[in-house]
Scaffold this motif. Structure first.
Motif, PDB file in Angstrom:
ATOM      1  N   GLN A 377      -1.405   1.426   6.064  1.00 14.82           N
ATOM      2  CA  GLN A 377      -1.456   0.489   7.193  1.00 14.82           C
ATOM      3  C   GLN A 377      -2.838   0.521   7.852  1.00 14.82           C
ATOM      4  O   GLN A 377      -3.364  -0.524   8.273  1.00 14.82           O
ATOM      5  CB  GLN A 377      -0.382   0.849   8.230  1.00 14.82           C
ATOM      6  CG  GLN A 377       1.045   0.614   7.766  1.00 14.82           C
ATOM      7  CD  GLN A 377       1.457  -0.847   7.792  1.00 14.82           C
ATOM      8  OE1 GLN A 377       0.647  -1.728   7.548  1.00 14.82           O
ATOM      9  NE2 GLN A 377       2.720  -1.098   8.078  1.00 14.82           N
ATOM     10  N   ILE A 380      -5.237  -1.538   5.689  1.00 11.63           N
ATOM     11  CA  ILE A 380      -5.015  -2.969   5.833  1.00 11.63           C
ATOM     12  C   ILE A 380      -5.505  -3.461   7.186  1.00 11.63           C
ATOM     13  O   ILE A 380      -6.210  -4.472   7.291  1.00 11.63           O
ATOM     14  CB  ILE A 380      -3.525  -3.297   5.633  1.00 11.63           C
ATOM     15  CG1 ILE A 380      -3.112  -3.005   4.191  1.00 11.63           C
ATOM     16  CG2 ILE A 380      -3.222  -4.741   5.997  1.00 11.63           C
ATOM     17  CD1 ILE A 380      -1.625  -3.114   3.936  1.00 11.63           C
ATOM     18  N   THR A 402      -4.635  -6.735  -0.520  1.00  5.90           N
ATOM     19  CA  THR A 402      -3.555  -7.098  -1.443  1.00  5.90           C
ATOM     20  C   THR A 402      -3.101  -5.919  -2.302  1.00  5.90           C
ATOM     21  O   THR A 402      -1.901  -5.725  -2.517  1.00  5.90           O
ATOM     22  CB  THR A 402      -3.982  -8.266  -2.346  1.00  5.90           C
ATOM     23  OG1 THR A 402      -5.154  -7.887  -3.091  1.00  5.90           O
ATOM     24  CG2 THR A 402      -4.310  -9.503  -1.519  1.00  5.90           C
ATOM     25  N   THR A 405      -1.077  -3.563  -0.267  1.00 10.25           N
ATOM     26  CA  THR A 405       0.259  -4.113  -0.074  1.00 10.25           C
ATOM     27  C   THR A 405       1.135  -3.857  -1.294  1.00 10.25           C
ATOM     28  O   THR A 405       2.317  -3.519  -1.176  1.00 10.25           O
ATOM     29  CB  THR A 405       0.174  -5.625   0.206  1.00 10.25           C
ATOM     30  OG1 THR A 405      -0.656  -5.849   1.352  1.00 10.25           O
ATOM     31  CG2 THR A 405       1.548  -6.209   0.459  1.00 10.25           C
ATOM     32  N   LYS A 406       0.559  -4.000  -2.475  1.00  8.11           N
ATOM     33  CA  LYS A 406       1.320  -3.739  -3.696  1.00  8.11           C
ATOM     34  C   LYS A 406       1.739  -2.276  -3.781  1.00  8.11           C
ATOM     35  O   LYS A 406       2.863  -1.958  -4.189  1.00  8.11           O
ATOM     36  CB  LYS A 406       0.491  -4.127  -4.925  1.00  8.11           C
ATOM     37  CG  LYS A 406       0.279  -5.628  -5.083  1.00  8.11           C
ATOM     38  CD  LYS A 406      -0.540  -5.942  -6.333  1.00  8.11           C
ATOM     39  CE  LYS A 406      -0.745  -7.446  -6.503  1.00  8.11           C
ATOM     40  NZ  LYS A 406      -1.541  -7.773  -7.707  1.00  8.11           N
ATOM     41  N   MET A 408       2.144  -0.368  -1.216  1.00  6.62           N
ATOM     42  CA  MET A 408       3.109  -0.151  -0.150  1.00  6.62           C
ATOM     43  C   MET A 408       4.523  -0.527  -0.595  1.00  6.62           C
ATOM     44  O   MET A 408       5.508   0.005  -0.086  1.00  6.62           O
ATOM     45  CB  MET A 408       2.719  -0.954   1.094  1.00  6.62           C
ATOM     46  CG  MET A 408       3.485  -0.542   2.352  1.00  6.62           C
ATOM     47  SD  MET A 408       3.132  -1.609   3.772  1.00  6.62           S
ATOM     48  CE  MET A 408       1.401  -1.228   4.042  1.00  6.62           C
ATOM     49  N   LYS A 409       4.617  -1.442  -1.559  1.00 11.26           N
ATOM     50  CA  LYS A 409       5.942  -1.809  -2.067  1.00 11.26           C
ATOM     51  C   LYS A 409       6.629  -0.609  -2.706  1.00 11.26           C
ATOM     52  O   LYS A 409       7.847  -0.419  -2.545  1.00 11.26           O
ATOM     53  CB  LYS A 409       5.827  -2.951  -3.075  1.00 11.26           C
ATOM     54  CG  LYS A 409       7.177  -3.423  -3.606  1.00 11.26           C
ATOM     55  CD  LYS A 409       7.045  -4.612  -4.534  1.00 11.26           C
ATOM     56  CE  LYS A 409       6.435  -4.235  -5.859  1.00 11.26           C
ATOM     57  NZ  LYS A 409       6.474  -5.347  -6.832  1.00 11.26           N
ATOM     58  N   TYR A 412       7.875   1.397   0.033  1.00 14.91           N
ATOM     59  CA  TYR A 412       9.011   0.704   0.640  1.00 14.91           C
ATOM     60  C   TYR A 412      10.313   1.059  -0.081  1.00 14.91           C
ATOM     61  O   TYR A 412      11.327   1.387   0.550  1.00 14.91           O
ATOM     62  CB  TYR A 412       8.741  -0.800   0.586  1.00 14.91           C
ATOM     63  CG  TYR A 412       9.834  -1.689   1.129  1.00 14.91           C
ATOM     64  CD1 TYR A 412      10.110  -1.733   2.489  1.00 14.91           C
ATOM     65  CD2 TYR A 412      10.571  -2.505   0.277  1.00 14.91           C
ATOM     66  CE1 TYR A 412      11.097  -2.573   2.985  1.00 14.91           C
ATOM     67  CE2 TYR A 412      11.553  -3.346   0.764  1.00 14.91           C
ATOM     68  CZ  TYR A 412      11.815  -3.375   2.125  1.00 14.91           C
ATOM     69  OH  TYR A 412      12.790  -4.207   2.615  1.00 14.91           O
ATOM     70  N   ASN A 488       3.020  -5.164   9.554  1.00 14.30           N
ATOM     71  CA  ASN A 488       1.619  -5.049   9.964  1.00 14.30           C
ATOM     72  C   ASN A 488       1.310  -6.266  10.834  1.00 14.30           C
ATOM     73  O   ASN A 488       1.102  -7.373  10.333  1.00 14.30           O
ATOM     74  CB  ASN A 488       0.687  -5.001   8.753  1.00 14.30           C
ATOM     75  CG  ASN A 488      -0.739  -4.658   9.143  1.00 14.30           C
ATOM     76  OD1 ASN A 488      -1.443  -5.455   9.771  1.00 14.30           O
ATOM     77  ND2 ASN A 488      -1.183  -3.461   8.793  1.00 14.30           N
ATOM     78  N   PHE A 516       1.706 -13.161   0.348  1.00 19.21           N
ATOM     79  CA  PHE A 516       2.363 -12.095   1.106  1.00 19.21           C
ATOM     80  C   PHE A 516       3.855 -12.362   1.249  1.00 19.21           C
ATOM     81  O   PHE A 516       4.622 -11.430   1.517  1.00 19.21           O
ATOM     82  CB  PHE A 516       1.705 -11.952   2.480  1.00 19.21           C
ATOM     83  CG  PHE A 516       0.347 -11.318   2.429  1.00 19.21           C
ATOM     84  CD1 PHE A 516       0.205  -9.945   2.317  1.00 19.21           C
ATOM     85  CD2 PHE A 516      -0.797 -12.093   2.479  1.00 19.21           C
ATOM     86  CE1 PHE A 516      -1.042  -9.358   2.254  1.00 19.21           C
ATOM     87  CE2 PHE A 516      -2.058 -11.517   2.421  1.00 19.21           C
ATOM     88  CZ  PHE A 516      -2.180 -10.143   2.304  1.00 19.21           C
ATOM     89  N   TYR A 519       5.938 -10.224  -0.643  1.00 20.72           N
ATOM     90  CA  TYR A 519       6.027  -8.850  -0.129  1.00 20.72           C
ATOM     91  C   TYR A 519       6.473  -8.945   1.332  1.00 20.72           C
ATOM     92  O   TYR A 519       5.734  -8.549   2.244  1.00 20.72           O
ATOM     93  CB  TYR A 519       4.682  -8.140  -0.261  1.00 20.72           C
ATOM     94  CG  TYR A 519       4.173  -8.077  -1.687  1.00 20.72           C
ATOM     95  CD1 TYR A 519       4.417  -6.974  -2.484  1.00 20.72           C
ATOM     96  CD2 TYR A 519       3.477  -9.151  -2.241  1.00 20.72           C
ATOM     97  CE1 TYR A 519       3.976  -6.927  -3.803  1.00 20.72           C
ATOM     98  CE2 TYR A 519       3.029  -9.120  -3.564  1.00 20.72           C
ATOM     99  CZ  TYR A 519       3.283  -7.996  -4.330  1.00 20.72           C
ATOM    100  OH  TYR A 519       2.849  -7.961  -5.634  1.00 20.72           O
ATOM    101  N   ILE A 522       6.111  -6.541   4.773  1.00 24.68           N
ATOM    102  CA  ILE A 522       4.915  -6.291   5.576  1.00 24.68           C
ATOM    103  C   ILE A 522       4.738  -7.323   6.686  1.00 24.68           C
ATOM    104  O   ILE A 522       3.948  -7.130   7.606  1.00 24.68           O
ATOM    105  CB  ILE A 522       3.664  -6.260   4.670  1.00 24.68           C
ATOM    106  CG1 ILE A 522       2.499  -5.541   5.373  1.00 24.68           C
ATOM    107  CG2 ILE A 522       3.245  -7.655   4.260  1.00 24.68           C
ATOM    108  CD1 ILE A 522       1.298  -5.330   4.494  1.00 24.68           C
TER     109      ILE A 522
END
Length: 915
Positions: A377, A380, A402, A405-406, A408-409, A412, A488, A516, A519, A522
């Motif tokens: 976080q 980002i 990006t 974020t991937k 972070m999946k 998650y 975020n 996004f 995903y 986020i």
């Protein structure tokens, strides 16, 4: 002896030299020395020449500091031949050389004998630079350099050190300083030993070298911190054991996969203890060197995963687990250089490796999940707030964002696995809506592919990682970290949803662009609701064009809108009859824009009349006297009446009304328990859903489950026959099992009793009513990505709005027109009155000005109220354009008169004063 390679190694692993690179930001605009900028990735001829020139100068400073120029009368304080220069180790000289290069310090005219000639050097400057993050570095030279760097430094120390430094080296040898690993993996004991020695001697070089050797080579790092069991089996030389371990790693059993990675191979606890000990050492000793090592590790892993494909899943997972157990380095270069590089490498993990990493993090690294999430976080947020995005460089083009974020999946899904998961068998049966053929509509969709919503159900295919993990967000009863921590807000506020939505719906020639919306974890609910708004509006416009095309060819009269003409005195009858006719004749018309007309009243529906219509119809439908829903006194919610005399069609039409409200972006004042939204998105109710459905019953059943004494039968005296009351007060009995009245609840079957009880109350008793209700809801939302974008809690917010009545936010976001400003006395008096109102009166004010007494998703700051001057002082009441959230306020002469007129307006506003 390759002095050039020796110098690079010294620069890379010298702690002070590495830290000196911090002076050059990762997004450095000045590319005059790109070879020194960690973010430089260009390979143009000009850059190569600049790198070569920069390297030559730094090498001259390096040997000038270390060996001198050979002039006994030299007066250059930066030269070893002068009396002013102090004795330096190669690492210290490397760090000082880079500093002198930046300062453009003095260079002696005569060169030391050991200065290499760059043009004669066997190492091609275009293939190897001092920039450790350059992706153009040749893998062979890189590995050679790492393997031979240590011996070259030792050779140089033995040949070129002064007597003083040689004496120091001998003293260190006498103290038995831990030597290099020579390719051996790190262990907890070795890290502790190196840290103790570093704290004692204040010399971080051995620690830095050990970390560098391990963290730059994936093959070594993957074998670090092995469990005792693995080490013992390796030392015994048993090849069969190793084969068995590999067989377990490739097993299809998820539990065996986890154990094989984090059990017999990687000891996460030992790794965490080692890094906890490392954190006691001042970070400035090793942080910069470790950042460089992690960056090199990521590059080598990317090569192994993407090009050579020789890295096994187990090694890749171990490397990422260890890399993200590293303590907070307190170094900006970690966020700007190393972490983006790790995210880039993680992008090339195969799905099976991602799933294995998620399982390991969930089972063995729960305590690290928050640290990993917060680090991503931070990356980002830092990129979002420090970058000026334009139409040519959009947020979706920023790889640092990006790729984070991937990654972070994976976190998650690990977060869900680490929490409380329910069985994935508790699923509502899918609702199948018969598709209606419309050749003209299909032809139009072919001409306008972006507006084609017919296949939007397939626009978000099932996530391969979710399939591999066999996981669904609906099964996550209680995640380890709250889902809200994945939002975020800076990113959600910055994103241009029109661009992201276009990426989400459109495929370009070279593949799908990043969106996004794929995903959604986020993004805040308010931001995702904007994406849903675009989806619904495009669908409405598509249906409008189809209708006009029908009219052009004479196939049918034009019906571009879904028109409802109702009487206030017969609101329910008129609305439900008209909706039933539409649903029977052409259900696709439900996806047209809704336009409501109250019979006998003037007004054009631009949104405000529809809001009032929904408000009034909800009040009547959920009235207990109507008999379709019952009120739960403990939770203040409404529930389906299991003994209702209404037909299934009536409940279907109520579902249509709820779906239309979401489809037309209208917030409703409904008080369903959360289990309704879980059931709407496809998850059956279970015992935990009783908590907000009937708290008293839930607490009683929970006490029974927690009761461990042997006298449970005597204390509770409960059988498998239950009783409940209908709306008329009649007691109804139901057997949860056959002959339930003779079957008592015991310690052995109490869990079965509780599950059957909850299943009956939440599912079976209202199965007919809810199935019809859900069918109506799906008739409107079946082609919407509602379930893909929103969790059940977010769907509730989408339907009911926010619960935060912060009128300070509304005041900050309000705009003024017609001569009013925020400094006008009437405006100051208005807000003074509003802030003093009760919550009920504030709801009435919202109802009067916007047509709804609910707070929009995201809070009152998203309401965009406009207060316009409506003439000088007079006796007229304030009025409002609810379609546009405009309050028309005369400039009353006193605060008392303003309060009197405003209270009268908001108290008697239904059907009057709203345009």
């Amino acid at each position: 002896m390759n002095l050039h390679r020796e110098f690079i190694f010294a620069c890379d692993w010298g702690s002070e030299a590495s830290s000196s690179n911090n002076n050059t930001p990762s997004n450095c605009e000045d590319q005059s020395t790109p070879g020194l900028c960690p973010a430089a990735h260009t390979n143009t001829g000009q850059d190569i020449m600049k790198r070569a020139a920069a390297k030559q100068l730094i090498e001259r400073y390096f040997y000038q500091l270390l060996d001198g120029c050979g002039n006994p009368n030299c007066d250059n304080k930066y030269c070893a031949s002068s009396g002013e220069a102090r004795n330096l180790t190669p690492n210290e000289a490397a760090a000082e050389a880079i500093k002198l290069f930046y300062k453009e310090a003095r260079l002696c005219d005569s060169l030391p004998n050991k200065v290499p000639r760059t043009e004669a050097n066997a190492c091609d400057s275009s293939a190897s630079t001092t920039c450790t993050t350059s992706k153009s570095k040749d893998i062979t030279d890189n590995k050679e350099e790492l393997q031979s760097g240590e011996s070259s430094i030792e050779n140089h120390e033995s040949t070129s050190q002064t007597p003083e430094t040689s004496q120091n080296k001998s003293q260190q040898d006498d103290h038995k300083t831990p030597s290099h690993n020579n390719g051996a993996p790190l262990t907890e004991e070795r890290i502790c030993q190196l840290c103790d020695e570093c704290l004692r001697s204040k010399a971080p070089q051995p620690l830095i070298r050990a970390l560098g050797e391990a963290f730059t080579q994936p093959a070594i790092l993957a074998r670090c911190f092995q469990s005792k069991l693995r080490l013992d089996s390796d030392s015994s030389g048993g090849k069969n054991t190793d084969k068995e371990s590999k067989a377990m790693c490739s097993s299809s059993d998820p539990d065996k996969d986890v154990d094989s990675v984090a059990g017999p191979e990687l000891d996460v606890v030992s790794c965490r203890k080692a890094f906890g000990y490392l954190a006691k050492v001042p970070s400035e000793y090793y942080s910069s060197a470790l950042v460089t090592a992690l960056t090199t590790l990521a590059e080598n892993m990317e090569i192994d995963l993407r090009i050579t494909k020789k890295m096994s899943i187990e090694d890749a997972v171990n490397c990422f687990v260890i890399a993200f157990e590293v303590p907070d380095l307190g170094c900006s270069d970690y966020l700007e250089i190393a972490l983006p590089a790790l995210c880039h490498a993680a992008e090339h993990l195969p799905v099976k490796a991602q799933a294995k990493l998620a399982r390991v993090w969930a089972q063995h690294c729960k305590d690290s999940l928050r640290h990993i999430l917060e680090t991503l976080q931070q990356l980002i947020t830092l990129r979002v707030i420090s970058t000026n995005y334009t139409r040519h460089f959009q947020l979706q083009d920023d790889e640092s964002v990006t790729l984070a974020t991937k990654l972070m999946k994976i976190v998650y899904y690990a977060n869900m696995l680490a929490g409380v998961m329910e069985s994935n068998t508790l699923r509502e049966e899918p609702v199948v809506i018969a598709s209606q053929l419309d050749p003209l509509g299909d032809a139009l969709d072919h001409l306008y592919p972006l507006s084609s919503m017919k296949n939007s159900k397939q626009s978000q295919p099932d996530d391969p990682l979710a399939i591999e993990l066999d996981i669904n967000v609906l099964d996550a009863r209680k995640p380890y970290l709250p889902f809200e921590e994945f939002y975020n807000e800076p990113l959600s506020d910055t994103i241009e949803m029109d661009i992201d939505f276009a990426n989400y719906k459109t495929e370009i020639s070279n593949g799908k662009k990043f969106a996004f919306l794929k995903y959604p974890f986020i993004l805040t609910a308010a931001t995702k609701s904007l994406g849903l708004y675009y989806e619904n509006r495009i669908r409405m416009y598509s249906e409008r064009r189809v209708s006009l095309l029908h009219a052009v060819v004479g196939a049918a009269p034009p019906m571009p809108f879904l028109r409802l003409k109702v009487r206030r005195s017969h609101l329910i009858d008129d609305a439900l009859v008209e909706l039933e006719m539409v649903a029977m004749e052409r259900a696709l018309d439900l996806k047209k824009q809704l336009v409501v007309e109250f019979e006998g009243e003037q007004g054009v529906d631009e949104g405000g009349v529809s809001k009032e219509f929904f408000q009034l119809i909800v009040e009547e439908i959920f009235n207990p006297d109507y008999g379709m829903f019952t009120h739960q006194p403990d939770s203040h919610t409404v529930w389906f009446n299991p003994t209702s005399f209404e037909t299934e069609a009536q409940f279907t039409l109520i579902g249509i009304v709820l779906g239309l409200a979401i489809y037309n972006n209208v917030i409703l004042a409904v008080n369903f328990p959360m289990v309704v939204y879980r059931k709407l998105t496809g998850k059956k109710g279970s015992f935990e859903d009783l908590a907000d459905w009937n708290p008293i019953l839930y607490n009683g059943l929970k006490y029974m489950l927690e009761y461990e004494a042997n006298d449970l039968e005597e204390v509770f005296y409960q059988t498998f026959r239950i009783c409940y009351q209908d709306v008329f007060g009649n007691t109804i009995f139901h057997d949860l099992q056959e002959n339930g009245d003779s079957m008592f609840v015991t310690q052995e079957n109490k869990k079965e009793f509780v599950d059957l009880y909850a299943d009956f109350l939440l599912n079976k008793s209202v199965e007919t009513q809810f199935k019809a209700f859900r069918r109506g809801f799906v008739m409107v939302t079946d082609e919407s990505p509602l379930a893909a974008l929103f969790r059940p809690e977010e769907v509730e917010t989408l339907v009911c709005g926010s619960k935060n009545f912060d009128f300070n936010e509304l005041e900050k976001s309000t705009e003024y027109d017609g001569g009013y400003t925020s400094e006008s006395q009437t405006i100051k008096d208005f807000w003074s009155i509003v802030h003093s109102l009760s919550l009920d009166d504030k709801r009435k004010l919202l109802q009067f000005t916007t047509g709804s007494d609910r707070v929009p998703v995201g809070g009152l700051s998203h309401l965009k109220l406009v207060i316009a001057r409506n003439g000088p002082d007079c006796d007229r009441l304030p009025t409002a354009h609810t379609c546009f959230n405009v309050l028309l306020l005369p400039e009353y002469e006193s605060k008392e008169k303003l309060q009197d007129r405003l209270m009268k307006a908001i108290s008697y506003s239904k059907g009057f004063g709203m345009l």
